[in-house]
Design an enzyme around this catalytic site. Sequence first.
Site, mmCIF file in Angstrom:
data_model
loop_
_atom_site.group_PDB
_atom_site.id
_atom_site.type_symbol
_atom_site.label_atom_id
_atom_site.label_comp_id
_atom_site.label_asym_id
_atom_site.label_seq_id
_atom_site.Cartn_x
_atom_site.Cartn_y
_atom_site.Cartn_z
ATOM 1 C CG ASP A 90 -6.090 3.833 -0.043
ATOM 2 O OD1 ASP A 90 -6.965 5.348 0.402
ATOM 3 O OD2 ASP A 90 -5.220 3.648 -0.288
ATOM 4 C CB SER A 91 -9.527 1.467 2.900
ATOM 5 O OG SER A 91 -8.591 0.294 2.447
ATOM 6 N N GLY A 92 -6.750 3.314 3.002
ATOM 7 C CA GLY A 92 -5.487 3.055 3.285
ATOM 8 C C GLY A 92 -4.944 1.264 3.485
ATOM 9 N N GLY A 93 -6.366 0.508 3.152
ATOM 10 C CA GLY A 93 -5.079 -0.517 3.595
ATOM 11 C C GLY A 93 -4.078 -0.984 2.949
ATOM 12 C CG ASP A 152 -8.082 -4.210 1.367
ATOM 13 O OD1 ASP A 152 -7.463 -2.963 1.297
ATOM 14 O OD2 ASP A 152 -7.838 -4.822 -0.217
ATOM 15 C CD GLN A 195 -7.139 -8.046 -0.705
ATOM 16 O OE1 GLN A 195 -6.591 -8.068 -2.412
ATOM 17 N NE2 GLN A 195 -7.518 -6.450 -1.750
ATOM 18 N N GLY A 222 -5.501 -6.338 -4.604
ATOM 19 C CA GLY A 222 -4.736 -7.213 -4.406
ATOM 20 C C GLY A 222 -3.025 -6.635 -4.783
ATOM 21 C CG ASP A 274 -6.826 3.524 -8.855
ATOM 22 O OD1 ASP A 274 -7.666 2.260 -9.038
ATOM 23 O OD2 ASP A 274 -5.359 3.805 -8.383
ATOM 24 C CB CYS A 331 -2.909 13.792 -28.134
ATOM 25 S SG CYS A 331 -2.701 14.005 -26.865
ATOM 26 C CB CYS A 333 -4.250 16.788 -24.625
ATOM 27 S SG CYS A 333 -2.483 17.008 -24.329
ATOM 28 C CB CYS A 336 -1.677 17.270 -28.449
ATOM 29 S SG CYS A 336 -0.348 15.897 -27.745
ATOM 30 C CG HIS A 363 0.494 13.770 -23.985
ATOM 31 N ND1 HIS A 363 -0.019 13.866 -25.547
ATOM 32 C CD2 HIS A 363 0.643 12.867 -23.652
ATOM 33 C CE1 HIS A 363 -0.482 12.581 -26.273
ATOM 34 N NE2 HIS A 363 0.664 11.744 -25.382
HETATM 35 ZN ZN ZN Z 1 -1.293 15.225 -26.282
#
Ligand code: ZN
Length: 380
Positions: A90-93, A152, A195, A222, A274, A331, A333, A336, A363
């Site tokens: 990210d830009s830090g904005g 931004d 935005q 935003g 994200d 799951c 992962c 699990c 997980h």
């Molecule tokens: Zn799991």
Amino acid sequence: MFNFSVEKTYGLMRVGRIETVHGSIETPVFMPVGTQGTVKALSPERLKQIGTQIVLGNTSHLYLRPGMETLTRFGGLHQFMRWDSPILTDSGGYQVSSLGQFKAEAEKRLATIVEEGVQFVSHIDGSKHFITPELAIEYQQIIGADIIMAFDEATPDLGKTYTIEAMARTHRWLDRSKSQWLKNKNNQALFGIIQGGNYRELRRQSAEYILARDLPGIAIGGATMGQSIEETAENAGFVMDLIRQTDKPVYFMGVGVSPSHLIGAIKAGADMFDCVAPTKYARCGLLYSGRLVGDKDKPELMRFESIYPKEYLTIEKQEFKNDNRPIDPDCDCPTCRYGYTRGYLHHLFKCRELLYFELATSHNLRMMIRLTEEVRELLG
Ligand SMILES: [Zn+2]
């Protein structure tokens, strides 16, 4: 080198591929957040094992610690953190603007936003710093991320007048970000950020402005973007018809608080998203449980089904003390699959044992990543 190709579309949903010098990314993609050059509790090896394709870094945090001099000496963040796959910064904005107008009481604000940039106070030692769009790009060039963001200002809802003012400033900052990016252009792809808060006409104005800059990718940002799936879908819906007149990857910023939020974002047209929630929730003892239900013939009806109303179980609860089942029977992962039980995780969490954080984070992140893999399968 940066390329995006769409392999399949179904309404607003689509499956695609981003190519970067650090490898390709299959979309839709969930990007774990690695604020300080690490996804908390997981090694890069474990991140790879759970299917992570790209991680996110936060420029303002990396600027404060370890600092740009150290990152320059190490040749960038890839080498520094030993991660050889793509990185987005990210830009830090957002980070610095959240220190300002997000706080209602003026005296509590740790950032001042002016035309030139943002003055902010370090959360580490109280020192004062000034960041401009040019510096934000320069720092991201030192960090060496494959995808970088224009500087931004993200605002909470402070009324239309302020939103217009902040949006116009973000547009001017975009032009300054772009000039700086072009001065030193290498393999990094710059994304512009739409935005405009929750105002339809402002979102459209912003989208038109960003799209006219013809950057490699488009982000929708935003403060309210990731709040609820309804707001996410609404904000995206205001502009998706404009965005889809181009073939750029679309990044919904801060979206993916829960599995159904993630599915909702994909339905609304996101290629990338994200969210800190999966890692943060894991550390707080909230572990996702459930599964994707969907039909290849009717992918628009796909949904996440869970016996838990909030889609996670609370491992601290006494009911799990002697539970010898894995967190989620479906799951795959490592936690699990290797047979760690709810009872053991309950014990580790109660004792705040360090192993808990790795097992829980693996997980939750794997749940989100696996969902994107299943959606790609369903749409493919
Ligand atoms: Zn799991």
